[in-house]
Design a protein around this motif. Sequence first.
Motif, PDB file in Angstrom:
ATOM      1  N   THR A 101       0.834  -1.209   0.000  1.00  0.00           N
ATOM      2  CA  THR A 101       0.000   0.000   0.000  1.00  0.00           C
ATOM      3  C   THR A 101       0.866   1.255   0.000  1.00  0.00           C
ATOM      4  O   THR A 101       0.607   2.201  -0.761  1.00  0.00           O
ATOM      5  CB  THR A 101      -0.935  -0.006   1.225  1.00  0.00           C
ATOM      6  N   GLU A 105       0.623   3.948  -2.947  1.00  0.00           N
ATOM      7  CA  GLU A 105       0.053   5.260  -2.665  1.00  0.00           C
ATOM      8  C   GLU A 105       1.090   6.385  -2.559  1.00  0.00           C
ATOM      9  O   GLU A 105       0.726   7.548  -2.687  1.00  0.00           O
ATOM     10  CB  GLU A 105      -0.748   5.201  -1.360  1.00  0.00           C
ATOM     11  N   TYR A 125       3.339  10.441   5.593  1.00  0.00           N
ATOM     12  CA  TYR A 125       2.381   9.415   5.175  1.00  0.00           C
ATOM     13  C   TYR A 125       1.898   8.606   6.382  1.00  0.00           C
ATOM     14  O   TYR A 125       0.691   8.420   6.569  1.00  0.00           O
ATOM     15  CB  TYR A 125       3.021   8.486   4.134  1.00  0.00           C
ATOM     16  N   TYR A 129      -1.353  10.688   7.661  1.00  0.00           N
ATOM     17  CA  TYR A 129      -2.358  10.120   6.762  1.00  0.00           C
ATOM     18  C   TYR A 129      -2.739   8.692   7.161  1.00  0.00           C
ATOM     19  O   TYR A 129      -3.881   8.429   7.512  1.00  0.00           O
ATOM     20  CB  TYR A 129      -1.867  10.159   5.302  1.00  0.00           C
ATOM     21  N   TYR A 130      -1.795   7.772   7.115  1.00  0.00           N
ATOM     22  CA  TYR A 130      -2.129   6.360   7.295  1.00  0.00           C
ATOM     23  C   TYR A 130      -2.799   6.080   8.647  1.00  0.00           C
ATOM     24  O   TYR A 130      -3.869   5.490   8.690  1.00  0.00           O
ATOM     25  CB  TYR A 130      -0.882   5.478   7.138  1.00  0.00           C
ATOM     26  N   ARG A 134      -6.448   7.202   6.859  1.00  0.00           N
ATOM     27  CA  ARG A 134      -6.668   6.189   5.817  1.00  0.00           C
ATOM     28  C   ARG A 134      -7.693   5.160   6.278  1.00  0.00           C
ATOM     29  O   ARG A 134      -7.559   4.550   7.319  1.00  0.00           O
ATOM     30  CB  ARG A 134      -5.381   5.485   5.439  1.00  0.00           C
ATOM     31  N   HIS A 136      -9.829   1.666   6.262  1.00  0.00           N
ATOM     32  CA  HIS A 136      -9.527   0.257   6.033  1.00  0.00           C
ATOM     33  C   HIS A 136     -10.834  -0.529   6.016  1.00  0.00           C
ATOM     34  O   HIS A 136     -11.619  -0.442   6.966  1.00  0.00           O
ATOM     35  CB  HIS A 136      -8.638  -0.295   7.156  1.00  0.00           C
ATOM     36  N   SER A 143     -10.328   4.740  10.109  1.00  0.00           N
ATOM     37  CA  SER A 143      -8.871   4.821  10.182  1.00  0.00           C
ATOM     38  C   SER A 143      -8.410   4.023  11.400  1.00  0.00           C
ATOM     39  O   SER A 143      -9.199   3.766  12.322  1.00  0.00           O
ATOM     40  CB  SER A 143      -8.426   6.276  10.312  1.00  0.00           C
TER      41      SER A 143
END
Length: 152
Positions: A101, A105, A125, A129-130, A134, A136, A143
């Motif tokens: 990922t 990304e 990231y 973000y992640y 982000r 799932h 997130s």
Amino acid sequence: MTYIPTKEGTLYLSVFLDIYSRKIVGWAMGRHMRDQLVTDAFKQAYQRECPKEGLIVHTDQGSQYTGSRFQELLRQKKCQSSMSRKGNPYDNALMESFYKTLKRELINDAHFTTIEQAQLEIFKYIETYYNPKRLHSALGYQSPLEFERRNH
């Protein structure tokens, strides 16, 4: 561990992921693929999360994980090492999924000029973000941080 190409050379990334929440709990980057990278990432994860005794740490069978330095660190922290047999990467499948990922990304289209640039973008990231944003599917489209808040 995974590698990130830059015009200055290769950057290596070691990450520990919480299987329950999919949150990246510890990570470290460096110019070499040595066991210090793994121990630094694990120490960060351990300090951040303060797990109970008996934590199961899933990894692949790379020498950085099977070596005495990392295995001794796990013993000191009263953690249990878990590795699948060769050819059966099940213990580490979620980690490999994260690396795939990350590359899809961020890394593949980035063409980083410097190692420092790659480090900054990977930091952003993961941390901005992640973990916090982000979504799932395995977490009901939440997130990792949102999932933890709602389920702890």
